[in-house]
Enzyme design. Structure first.
Site, PDB file in Angstrom:
ATOM      1  N   GLU A  89     -19.415 -31.384 -14.104  1.00 58.46           N
ATOM      2  CA  GLU A  89     -19.529 -32.822 -14.365  1.00 58.46           C
ATOM      3  C   GLU A  89     -20.697 -33.198 -15.267  1.00 58.46           C
ATOM      4  O   GLU A  89     -20.593 -34.106 -16.076  1.00 58.46           O
ATOM      5  CB  GLU A  89     -19.660 -33.576 -13.033  1.00 58.46           C
ATOM      6  CG  GLU A  89     -18.351 -33.693 -12.300  1.00 58.46           C
ATOM      7  CD  GLU A  89     -18.544 -33.984 -10.826  1.00 58.46           C
ATOM      8  OE1 GLU A  89     -18.046 -34.997 -10.354  1.00 58.46           O
ATOM      9  OE2 GLU A  89     -19.191 -33.168 -10.155  1.00 58.46           O
ATOM     10  N   ASP A 162     -17.867 -31.393  -8.440  1.00 58.78           N
ATOM     11  CA  ASP A 162     -18.543 -31.436  -7.143  1.00 58.78           C
ATOM     12  C   ASP A 162     -17.568 -31.198  -5.994  1.00 58.78           C
ATOM     13  O   ASP A 162     -16.398 -31.604  -6.057  1.00 58.78           O
ATOM     14  CB  ASP A 162     -19.236 -32.789  -6.949  1.00 58.78           C
ATOM     15  CG  ASP A 162     -20.504 -32.902  -7.778  1.00 58.78           C
ATOM     16  OD1 ASP A 162     -20.970 -31.870  -8.291  1.00 58.78           O
ATOM     17  OD2 ASP A 162     -21.042 -34.017  -7.917  1.00 58.78           O
ATOM     18  N   ASP A 164     -16.510 -32.463  -3.306  1.00 53.81           N
ATOM     19  CA  ASP A 164     -16.123 -33.551  -2.408  1.00 53.81           C
ATOM     20  C   ASP A 164     -14.830 -34.172  -2.932  1.00 53.81           C
ATOM     21  O   ASP A 164     -14.247 -33.703  -3.910  1.00 53.81           O
ATOM     22  CB  ASP A 164     -17.239 -34.590  -2.281  1.00 53.81           C
ATOM     23  CG  ASP A 164     -17.688 -35.144  -3.635  1.00 53.81           C
ATOM     24  OD1 ASP A 164     -16.975 -34.929  -4.641  1.00 53.81           O
ATOM     25  OD2 ASP A 164     -18.742 -35.788  -3.700  1.00 53.81           O
ATOM     26  N   GLU A 166     -14.265 -37.010  -4.423  1.00 54.97           N
ATOM     27  CA  GLU A 166     -14.370 -37.560  -5.780  1.00 54.97           C
ATOM     28  C   GLU A 166     -14.343 -36.440  -6.810  1.00 54.97           C
ATOM     29  O   GLU A 166     -13.707 -36.565  -7.861  1.00 54.97           O
ATOM     30  CB  GLU A 166     -15.658 -38.381  -5.909  1.00 54.97           C
ATOM     31  CG  GLU A 166     -15.745 -39.137  -7.221  1.00 54.97           C
ATOM     32  CD  GLU A 166     -16.901 -40.103  -7.257  1.00 54.97           C
ATOM     33  OE1 GLU A 166     -16.982 -40.902  -8.200  1.00 54.97           O
ATOM     34  OE2 GLU A 166     -17.739 -40.072  -6.327  1.00 54.97           O
ATOM     35  N   TYR A 378     -25.821 -29.058  -2.111  1.00 54.09           N
ATOM     36  CA  TYR A 378     -25.135 -30.318  -2.444  1.00 54.09           C
ATOM     37  C   TYR A 378     -25.637 -31.461  -1.563  1.00 54.09           C
ATOM     38  O   TYR A 378     -25.731 -31.321  -0.340  1.00 54.09           O
ATOM     39  CB  TYR A 378     -23.630 -30.146  -2.271  1.00 54.09           C
ATOM     40  CG  TYR A 378     -22.821 -31.264  -2.862  1.00 54.09           C
ATOM     41  CD1 TYR A 378     -23.013 -31.672  -4.173  1.00 54.09           C
ATOM     42  CD2 TYR A 378     -21.866 -31.934  -2.104  1.00 54.09           C
ATOM     43  CE1 TYR A 378     -22.272 -32.707  -4.717  1.00 54.09           C
ATOM     44  CE2 TYR A 378     -21.114 -32.963  -2.639  1.00 54.09           C
ATOM     45  CZ  TYR A 378     -21.330 -33.347  -3.952  1.00 54.09           C
ATOM     46  OH  TYR A 378     -20.603 -34.381  -4.487  1.00 54.09           O
ATOM     47  N   ARG A 380     -24.470 -34.582  -1.050  1.00 55.11           N
ATOM     48  CA  ARG A 380     -23.557 -35.546  -0.408  1.00 55.11           C
ATOM     49  C   ARG A 380     -22.825 -34.830   0.718  1.00 55.11           C
ATOM     50  O   ARG A 380     -21.828 -34.153   0.494  1.00 55.11           O
ATOM     51  CB  ARG A 380     -22.567 -36.127  -1.425  1.00 55.11           C
ATOM     52  CG  ARG A 380     -23.243 -36.964  -2.500  1.00 55.11           C
ATOM     53  CD  ARG A 380     -22.237 -37.644  -3.418  1.00 55.11           C
ATOM     54  NE  ARG A 380     -22.916 -38.416  -4.451  1.00 55.11           N
ATOM     55  CZ  ARG A 380     -23.189 -37.961  -5.669  1.00 55.11           C
ATOM     56  NH1 ARG A 380     -22.828 -36.735  -6.012  1.00 55.11           N
ATOM     57  NH2 ARG A 380     -23.811 -38.712  -6.555  1.00 55.11           N
ATOM     58  N   HIS A 424     -19.290 -29.469   3.942  1.00 55.07           N
ATOM     59  CA  HIS A 424     -20.390 -28.773   3.287  1.00 55.07           C
ATOM     60  C   HIS A 424     -21.505 -28.514   4.296  1.00 55.07           C
ATOM     61  O   HIS A 424     -21.516 -29.052   5.392  1.00 55.07           O
ATOM     62  CB  HIS A 424     -20.956 -29.594   2.131  1.00 55.07           C
ATOM     63  CG  HIS A 424     -19.921 -30.347   1.359  1.00 55.07           C
ATOM     64  ND1 HIS A 424     -18.934 -29.711   0.647  1.00 55.07           N
ATOM     65  CD2 HIS A 424     -19.703 -31.671   1.194  1.00 55.07           C
ATOM     66  CE1 HIS A 424     -18.155 -30.615   0.084  1.00 55.07           C
ATOM     67  NE2 HIS A 424     -18.589 -31.811   0.409  1.00 55.07           N
TER      68      HIS A 424
END
Length: 860
Positions: A89, A162, A164, A166, A378, A380, A424
């Site tokens: 990203e 990432d 997740d 999103e 990570y 989040r 995670h």
């Protein structure tokens, strides 16, 4: 303070890729020239080899080239082996990953999302199962074209966005646009050599359920935002927005403000006895606990002073001594919400700042010869789970550095919340090879002290979570005096345990438990964290009374939300996801629904008005329980237990009916005028109450012939009281009339009292000349987010700005022309030199006209 924009990121990425492309082009040209000189037999052999490579079946060549962390990406020409494209990203993340993937790999950044719903329309076909109409985001065509070009020459594409939901959606959209036959998903919790290699070796298909869950969230937000917001534009003010989660956050703040205004303080008294033990001084304090064996509430002076007169001649003696060990367990490793709360409490960071800095720590920072290195996992996550390798490493480090007495016999395991996705690990350092003291010089060189402080907080929390509890020796003594019982408590730290690393401050969870215990009136709630030792006391010891101290108090309303407590409230009620909290807090401030004064959120008039309209007309959608339930349904979609279309159908039917009803019944505040009996002093007509950018105000009903306006407030009985303009001794340089103080979007300013005939205005000086341009003077201003700062009145010709209040006083050590008044939770108010190389600092001596807390300035 400045951050790199998307455009800048794209330019940087393009620059990074330009040199390799040119080099590759030159190499190709040389090869072409050499190829012309080859004999025909060699040409035929080369064609056969190329044909065999083209006809190799998918899966026949699944082996990946060896990953050499020290190899450069262009070390092996593309024609001499398989080539792979890795899509991430951010450019920073790409730079970090490049050093772990050597020859045969190109790492390219998409710079976030590449597709989204259109901005110009709702972009959701509600008549055909809510099909979204995605389009390439404006400005992303260049990045996407480069990705497509690279994908054509790649044998495989690894989508490493990432880990997740999103990130899954971004990967899905990139795969759709690249249309590569062999595009696979890879995920990793940390950007380390081991994690990257394992992820590349174990690619997977994209997860349809995760994508559907994220898509449902996006469609829900679009359906709510793009249909309620225009209604607010029409009825209240253009530019407003409503959101499925942000509007509920505003509701929490407004309802807390309503509680505060409705709160009626109640008087109560406390009674303490200052006593001496059998061995004499020093004295210690005991609090009144019971009268006649029952808890007593001292509600007024008469009852309290009657008890004082009764006890002043009583004999005080120890009736019971309780000695015990109290253990204080280490807190769990950070999840996203707890990191935001602790960073707010300990470092005074906003949620947005915490997430921005942690993103950089995750993606990688330059560490000298080691290059771009990721320092944390990570950021989040809602899981407190830790990998076995990480726990093993930290336990070895604790035993070596702190000693075996600090190491529990077994690893400490923490349970995640019931609602946690647990996808995670918890937030932790990627490697114990980078302790804070080792990396600090690199942060100092980048002038990123705040990023270092956050890394140190994450490091300390991770180490502390695997250490033994702190142990206190706690003593409580019940003291009899006539029919009254007093209690004295004290504790001393016997063994620091995890406090040797993480400090003695209470975590948000501990603060919450303490407040709950006090509210429930539990025994020992006040003394649980009492610090300091009591003298040696035994049962039946006679004590000497020095004096009785009785004090009047009043109950306090619930406190306004800070960033930390609002995040905690959102998390506990299940509103939104921790990864969205920073964006929510930013949005409600940007839209002027709330403002932050003295680090606490207060609703603006606009926020209160908007909340009133939304709660009245959308009671179901703005209900806290509904929002939390919707989050659970999104989780169910992600786990394959619910269908996304069904969830949207169940929501949209009732919502559409409510929306149509609101369009017909919602008050038109924008055109609303409430009559008053207050006469305009300029034309004699009556004032009316109107609603504008700054909230409610009085305006002459004879507008536009008379443009007279007034600010007002309401007294205790609700009557309108006009707020008189603050006058000054300064005269207008154009018309000679007195200048008055007015309030605007960016704070207070001086304006001519002859307005609107004379429109002269100027900023208010704080009495300090500009140290940069030496021509202007410094003024108090308010940023677009509502935060107070100080800048030169000659802006934009002079761009001097400071968050802390400058003082017209030269530094006695380095002769800096001004000093800064600062404030911290730990040290309170103090004055220091703005020169970083000068260490001058002193405590604040309160002076008239100089606030000792920046919050005083903010409230002005």
């Amino acid at each position: 303070m400045a951050t790199r924009t998307k455009k800048k990121a794209e330019e940087t990425e393009a620059t990074e890729e330009k040199a390799p492309r040119e080099a590759t082009g030159r190499t190709a040209a040389k090869k072409k020239t050499a190829a012309k000189k080859k004999p025909a037999a060699k040409k035929a052999a080369a064609k056969k080899t190329a044909a065999r490579r083209r006809t190799t079946k998918k899966g026949d060549d699944d082996s990946l080239p060896a990953v050499d962390a020290d190899a450069e990406e262009e070390a092996t020409p593309r024609g001499k082996g398989p080539h792979y494209l890795v899509v991430v990203e951010s450019p920073a993340k790409a730079k970090t990953i490049k050093k772990y993937l050597g020859s045969g790999y190109t790492v390219k950044a998409s710079v976030g999302h590449v597709k989204d719903l259109p901005k110009s329309k709702i972009g959701v076909d509600v008549e055909h199962d809510f099909q979204p109409q995605y389009e390439v985001i404006k400005g992303k065509e260049k990045v996407l074209n480069e990705l497509k070009k690279m994908a054509k020459s790649a044998d495989k594409v690894f989508l490493a966005t990432d880990p997740d939901r999103e990130g899954e959606a971004i990967a899905w959209h990139i795969k759709e646009e690249l249309a590569h036959p062999d595009a696979m998903r890879v995920t990793f919790n940390e950007i380390t050599k081991k994690a990257i290699q394992e992820a590349i070796a174990q690619p997977r298909e994209l997860n349809q359920d995760n994508y559907d869950s994220q898509q449902t969230r996006r469609i829900l937000d679009r359906l709510v935002g793009y249909q309620i917001s225009p209604l607010l534009w029409q009825k209240i003010r253009r530019g407003l927005s409503a959101g499925r989660v942000q509007s509920v956050a505003v509701r929490l703040i407004v309802e807390r403000e309503t509680e505060i205004k409705a709160f009626v303080p109640e008087e109560y008294w406390t009674l303490d006895a200052l006593l001496e033990g059998p061995s004499g001084p020093p004295p210690f304090k005991a609090k009144l606990s019971k009268v006649d064996g029952k808890k007593i509430e001292l509600k007024d002076r008469a009852i309290t002073e009657g008890l004082v007169n009764e006890l002043k001649d009583a004999a005080f003696s120890v009736s019971k001594v309780d000695r015990r060990e109290r253990r204080r367990n280490a807190p769990a490793p950070f999840i996203t919400s707890k990191l935001q709360q602790e960073a707010a409490n300990r470092l005074s960071f906003t949620a947005k700042k915490t997430m921005t800095l942690s993103q950089k720590l995750y993606e990688g920072v330059p560490l000298g010869e080691e290059g771009q290195t990721a320092l944390i996992t990570y950021m989040r996550t809602d899981s407190t789970r830790l990998s076995d390798d990480a726990v093993k490493q930290v336990r070895e480090m604790i035993g070596t550095k702190y000693g075996a007495e600090y190491l529990p016999e077994e690893p400490v395991v923490y349970k995640s919340r019931k609602s946690a996705q647990d996808a995670h690990e918890a937030i932790r350092p990627t490697s114990l090879e980078y302790p804070p003291e080792r990396v600090r010089p690199f942060f100092d060189a980048m002038d990123e002290q705040d990023m270092f402080r956050l890394y140190e907080l994450i490091w300390n929390r991770f180490v502390a979570c695997q250490m033994k509890p702190a142990v206190y020796d706690q003593t409580s003594a019940d003291i009899s005096a006539g029919r009254a019982t007093f209690r004295a408590s004290g504790s001393t730290l016997k063994f620091p345990g995890y406090l040797a690393v993480y400090g003695a401050g209470l975590t948000p969870e501990e603060e919450s438990e303490k407040e709950k215990a006090k509210a429930a009136g539990e025994e020992g709630a006040d003394g649980a964290d009492a610090v300091g030792d009591l003298p040696l006391l035994n049962d039946n010891d006679k004590l000497g009374l020095q004096r009785l101290v009785h004090e009047q108090h009043f109950t306090q309303p619930p406190p306004r939300f800070s960033e930390a407590t609002l995040v905690k409230e959102l998390e506990e009620k299940g509103i939104g996801r921790p990864s969205t909290y920073a964006a929510i807090l930013s949005t409600i401030q940007d839209k002027k629904y709330v403002e932050k004064l003295e680090s606490r959120f207060r609703p603006t008039d606009l926020g209160q008005m908007t909340n009133e309209m939304l709660v009245k007309h959308f009671p179901h959608e703005l209900d806290v329980t509904f929002t939390a339930t919707m989050e659970e349904k999104l989780d169910q979609i992600s786990e394959g237990e619910a269908k996304w279309v069904s969830v949207l159908r169940d929501f949209y039917g009732p919502f559409k009916d409510t929306l149509e009803k609101a369009k017909a019944e919602m008050r038109d505040v924008k055109r609303e005028e409430i009559k008053t009996d207050i006469a305009c002093e300029k034309c004699g007509n009556h004032f009316v109450i109107k609603f504008g950018k700054m909230g409610h105000f009085l305006a002459c009903s004879n507008y536009p012939d008379c443009k007279n306006t007034k600010d007002f407030k309401r007294d205790a009985e609700g009557k309108i009281v006009i707020v008189e303009e603050e006058t000054t001794d300064e005269l207008c340089e154009k018309c000679g009339k007195p200048m008055v103080i007015k309030r605007g979007r960016f704070g207070r300013f001086m304006a001519c009292s002859g307005y609107p005939d004379c429109k002269t205005s100027k900023p208010i000086s704080i009495g300090v000349g500009c140290p940069e341009c030496k021509q202007g003077y410094l003024t108090e201003r308010r940023s677009g987010r509502g935060k107070i700062f100080f800048g030169c009145n000659r802006y934009p010709d002079c761009r001097f700005a400071a968050w802390d209040r400058p003082l017209a006083e030269a530094c006695p050590d380095c002769a800096s022309p001004y000093l800064l008044q600062k404030f911290s939770k730990r040290d309170g108010a103090y004055i220091s030199c703005p020169n970083k190389e000068c260490g001058y600092r002193r405590e604040v001596v309160e002076q008239a006209g100089v606030p000792t807390d920046p919050g005083t300035s903010s409230a002005a």
